[in-house]
Design a protein around this motif. Structure first.
Motif, PDB file in Angstrom:
ATOM      1  N   HIS A   1      -3.580  13.942  13.930  1.00 32.05           N
ATOM      2  CA  HIS A   1      -2.353  14.148  13.159  1.00 32.05           C
ATOM      3  C   HIS A   1      -2.269  15.594  12.703  1.00 32.05           C
ATOM      4  O   HIS A   1      -3.236  16.144  12.167  1.00 32.05           O
ATOM      5  CB  HIS A   1      -2.321  13.186  11.972  1.00 32.05           C
ATOM      6  N   ILE A   2      -1.113  16.180  12.923  1.00 31.09           N
ATOM      7  CA  ILE A   2      -0.922  17.598  12.635  1.00 31.09           C
ATOM      8  C   ILE A   2      -1.004  17.884  11.146  1.00 31.09           C
ATOM      9  O   ILE A   2      -1.668  18.804  10.719  1.00 31.09           O
ATOM     10  CB  ILE A   2       0.433  18.083  13.211  1.00 31.09           C
ATOM     11  N   SER A   3      -0.333  17.089  10.330  1.00 27.81           N
ATOM     12  CA  SER A   3      -0.271  17.378   8.898  1.00 27.81           C
ATOM     13  C   SER A   3      -0.950  16.286   8.080  1.00 27.81           C
ATOM     14  O   SER A   3      -1.183  15.169   8.553  1.00 27.81           O
ATOM     15  CB  SER A   3       1.189  17.517   8.453  1.00 27.81           C
ATOM     16  N   VAL A   4      -1.239  16.622   6.843  1.00 26.58           N
ATOM     17  CA  VAL A   4      -1.797  15.653   5.906  1.00 26.58           C
ATOM     18  C   VAL A   4      -0.811  14.509   5.696  1.00 26.58           C
ATOM     19  O   VAL A   4      -1.201  13.341   5.631  1.00 26.58           O
ATOM     20  CB  VAL A   4      -2.155  16.337   4.569  1.00 26.58           C
ATOM     21  N   ASP A   5       0.486  14.812   5.603  1.00 27.00           N
ATOM     22  CA  ASP A   5       1.488  13.761   5.415  1.00 27.00           C
ATOM     23  C   ASP A   5       1.521  12.806   6.606  1.00 27.00           C
ATOM     24  O   ASP A   5       1.650  11.588   6.433  1.00 27.00           O
ATOM     25  CB  ASP A   5       2.871  14.353   5.171  1.00 27.00           C
ATOM     26  N   ASP A   6       1.388  13.336   7.813  1.00 27.78           N
ATOM     27  CA  ASP A   6       1.337  12.479   9.003  1.00 27.78           C
ATOM     28  C   ASP A   6       0.119  11.557   8.934  1.00 27.78           C
ATOM     29  O   ASP A   6       0.208  10.365   9.224  1.00 27.78           O
ATOM     30  CB  ASP A   6       1.252  13.306  10.288  1.00 27.78           C
TER      31      ASP A   6
ATOM     32  N   SER B   1      18.144   6.940  10.143  1.00 28.40           N
ATOM     33  CA  SER B   1      17.755   7.543  11.422  1.00 28.40           C
ATOM     34  C   SER B   1      17.054   8.886  11.218  1.00 28.40           C
ATOM     35  O   SER B   1      16.389   9.364  12.115  1.00 28.40           O
ATOM     36  CB  SER B   1      18.969   7.698  12.320  1.00 28.40           C
ATOM     37  N   ARG B   2      17.185   9.486  10.037  1.00 27.01           N
ATOM     38  CA  ARG B   2      16.548  10.773   9.784  1.00 27.01           C
ATOM     39  C   ARG B   2      15.209  10.634   9.063  1.00 27.01           C
ATOM     40  O   ARG B   2      14.556  11.620   8.829  1.00 27.01           O
ATOM     41  CB  ARG B   2      17.466  11.656   8.943  1.00 27.01           C
ATOM     42  N   ALA B   3      14.830   9.424   8.702  1.00 24.02           N
ATOM     43  CA  ALA B   3      13.576   9.214   7.987  1.00 24.02           C
ATOM     44  C   ALA B   3      12.396   9.536   8.897  1.00 24.02           C
ATOM     45  O   ALA B   3      12.478   9.361  10.101  1.00 24.02           O
ATOM     46  CB  ALA B   3      13.486   7.777   7.485  1.00 24.02           C
ATOM     47  N   PRO B   4      11.302   9.985   8.295  1.00 23.00           N
ATOM     48  CA  PRO B   4      10.133  10.324   9.123  1.00 23.00           C
ATOM     49  C   PRO B   4       9.537   9.104   9.806  1.00 23.00           C
ATOM     50  O   PRO B   4       9.541   8.015   9.258  1.00 23.00           O
ATOM     51  CB  PRO B   4       9.151  10.914   8.110  1.00 23.00           C
ATOM     52  N   GLY B   5       9.025   9.313  10.999  1.00 22.93           N
ATOM     53  CA  GLY B   5       8.340   8.257  11.742  1.00 22.93           C
ATOM     54  C   GLY B   5       6.892   8.173  11.290  1.00 22.93           C
ATOM     55  O   GLY B   5       6.487   8.876  10.373  1.00 22.93           O
ATOM     56  N   PRO B   6       6.090   7.328  11.926  1.00 18.97           N
ATOM     57  CA  PRO B   6       4.717   7.174  11.467  1.00 18.97           C
ATOM     58  C   PRO B   6       3.890   8.438  11.612  1.00 18.97           C
ATOM     59  O   PRO B   6       2.867   8.581  10.978  1.00 18.97           O
ATOM     60  CB  PRO B   6       4.164   6.062  12.357  1.00 18.97           C
ATOM     61  N   HIS B   7       4.331   9.330  12.441  1.00 22.10           N
ATOM     62  CA  HIS B   7       3.592  10.573  12.645  1.00 22.10           C
ATOM     63  C   HIS B   7       4.402  11.793  12.241  1.00 22.10           C
ATOM     64  O   HIS B   7       4.115  12.893  12.643  1.00 22.10           O
ATOM     65  CB  HIS B   7       3.166  10.703  14.111  1.00 22.10           C
ATOM     66  N   GLY B   8       5.408  11.591  11.415  1.00 21.92           N
ATOM     67  CA  GLY B   8       6.150  12.761  10.937  1.00 21.92           C
ATOM     68  C   GLY B   8       7.544  12.569  10.907  1.00 21.92           C
ATOM     69  O   GLY B   8       8.515  12.366  10.642  1.00 21.92           O
TER      70      GLY B   8
ATOM     71  N   THR C   1      -2.311   6.314   8.113  1.00 27.21           N
ATOM     72  CA  THR C   1      -3.380   5.591   7.429  1.00 27.21           C
ATOM     73  C   THR C   1      -2.820   4.464   6.573  1.00 27.21           C
ATOM     74  O   THR C   1      -3.405   3.382   6.502  1.00 27.21           O
ATOM     75  CB  THR C   1      -4.229   6.564   6.590  1.00 27.21           C
ATOM     76  N   SER C   2      -1.676   4.679   5.944  1.00 27.81           N
ATOM     77  CA  SER C   2      -1.048   3.611   5.154  1.00 27.81           C
ATOM     78  C   SER C   2      -0.717   2.416   6.040  1.00 27.81           C
ATOM     79  O   SER C   2      -0.941   1.266   5.646  1.00 27.81           O
ATOM     80  CB  SER C   2       0.227   4.123   4.469  1.00 27.81           C
TER      81      SER C   2
ATOM     82  N   VAL D   1       0.893  -1.160   0.000  1.00 27.46           N
ATOM     83  CA  VAL D   1       0.000   0.000   0.000  1.00 27.46           C
ATOM     84  C   VAL D   1       0.931   1.209   0.000  1.00 27.46           C
ATOM     85  O   VAL D   1       1.871   1.283   0.790  1.00 27.46           O
ATOM     86  CB  VAL D   1      -0.969   0.026   1.210  1.00 27.46           C
ATOM     87  N   CYS D   2       0.694   2.134  -0.926  1.00 34.55           N
ATOM     88  CA  CYS D   2       1.607   3.266  -1.071  1.00 34.55           C
ATOM     89  C   CYS D   2       0.842   4.577  -0.953  1.00 34.55           C
ATOM     90  O   CYS D   2       0.087   4.961  -1.846  1.00 34.55           O
ATOM     91  CB  CYS D   2       2.316   3.195  -2.419  1.00 34.55           C
ATOM     92  N   GLY D   3       1.053   5.253   0.181  1.00 31.47           N
ATOM     93  CA  GLY D   3       0.540   6.602   0.364  1.00 31.47           C
ATOM     94  C   GLY D   3       1.579   7.590  -0.138  1.00 31.47           C
ATOM     95  O   GLY D   3       2.718   7.213  -0.420  1.00 31.47           O
ATOM     96  N   HIS D   4       1.222   8.846  -0.245  1.00 31.14           N
ATOM     97  CA  HIS D   4       2.188   9.832  -0.747  1.00 31.14           C
ATOM     98  C   HIS D   4       1.959  11.198  -0.114  1.00 31.14           C
ATOM     99  O   HIS D   4       0.889  11.478   0.425  1.00 31.14           O
ATOM    100  CB  HIS D   4       2.097   9.932  -2.275  1.00 31.14           C
ATOM    101  N   SER D   5       2.975  12.018  -0.223  1.00 32.45           N
ATOM    102  CA  SER D   5       2.907  13.365   0.341  1.00 32.45           C
ATOM    103  C   SER D   5       1.864  14.195  -0.400  1.00 32.45           C
ATOM    104  O   SER D   5       1.537  13.940  -1.550  1.00 32.45           O
ATOM    105  CB  SER D   5       4.281  14.044   0.263  1.00 32.45           C
ATOM    106  N   LYS D   6       1.337  15.174   0.311  1.00 30.68           N
ATOM    107  CA  LYS D   6       0.361  16.109  -0.237  1.00 30.68           C
ATOM    108  C   LYS D   6      -0.835  15.395  -0.871  1.00 30.68           C
ATOM    109  O   LYS D   6      -1.344  15.816  -1.914  1.00 30.68           O
ATOM    110  CB  LYS D   6       1.028  17.049  -1.237  1.00 30.68           C
ATOM    111  N   CYS D   7      -1.290  14.327  -0.230  1.00 27.64           N
ATOM    112  CA  CYS D   7      -2.407  13.537  -0.746  1.00 27.64           C
ATOM    113  C   CYS D   7      -3.709  14.331  -0.646  1.00 27.64           C
ATOM    114  O   CYS D   7      -4.125  14.734   0.446  1.00 27.64           O
ATOM    115  CB  CYS D   7      -2.523  12.220   0.026  1.00 27.64           C
TER     116      CYS D   7
END
Length: 174
Positions: A99-104, A167-174, A109-110, A58-64
């Motif tokens: 969730h603060i942002s749409v990306d979060d 280690s710099r990749a976003p976590g599930p909430h950002g 959700t993914s 399942v692939c979600g994306h930024s600015k969905c």
């Protein structure tokens, strides 16, 4: 997701005929037995049982836009089909207000969709037999980077990146 900025064959490096895609608004899959018309579930069952697909993503994306609409709410009345979709989609996502942002929201959700995948008997059997891998990805449209959910780390990590950058990749909430 059905968004035209997400091109699955480019993300995976696959040729025509190597990738079976079920695309929809928001990359949502109702759980098995959900009372809506479940084209996505039918596609999932077909892919695994008939085609022998062994990797499901399942692939979600930024600015969905779909997640943005669900987070914002208040769709115009004249968009009756979209409003109907949103009513059903709200049951398939995590709490948008948490969730603060749409990306979060999209990332969380993914990950939730993996539970929906696991609710299908065909998926349960294939997982138990070691014949299937489930993954949740997040595609950052601007950077063209793909992140994969790590159950062990409980966060998204960049695909194909050295350990130091993970280690710099976003976590599930950002």
């Amino acid at each position: 997701c059905a968004d035209s900025r997400v091109v699955p064959s480019l993300l995976t490096g696959t040729a025509p005929g190597e990738l079976f895609c079920v695309r929809n608004i928001g990359a949502l899959l109702p759980p098995s037995g959900h009372d809506t018309l479940n084209d996505e579930g039918a596609g999932l069952e077909y892919a695994i049982e008939v085609l022998g697909v062994r990797n499901v993503v399942v692939c979600g994306h930024s600015k969905c836009g779909a997640m943005g609409a669900l987070k914002k709410g208040g769709l115009p009345d004249e968009l009756s089909a979209l409003k109907h979709w949103a009513e059903g989609a709200r049951a398939l996502i995590v709490d948008p207000d948490a969730h603060i942002s749409v990306d979060d929201l999209t990332r969380a959700t993914s990950v939730k969709q993996l539970d929906h995948f696991r609710s299908y008997p065909v998926v349960q059997r294939a997982l138990q037999n070691g014949e299937l891998t489930l993954s949740a990805w997040f595609y950052d449209v601007e950077s063209a980077e793909v992140f994969e959910w790590s159950e062990e780390r409980e966060r998204f990590t960049a695909i194909g990146e050295p350990e130091a950058r993970l280690s710099r990749a976003p976590g599930p909430h950002g």
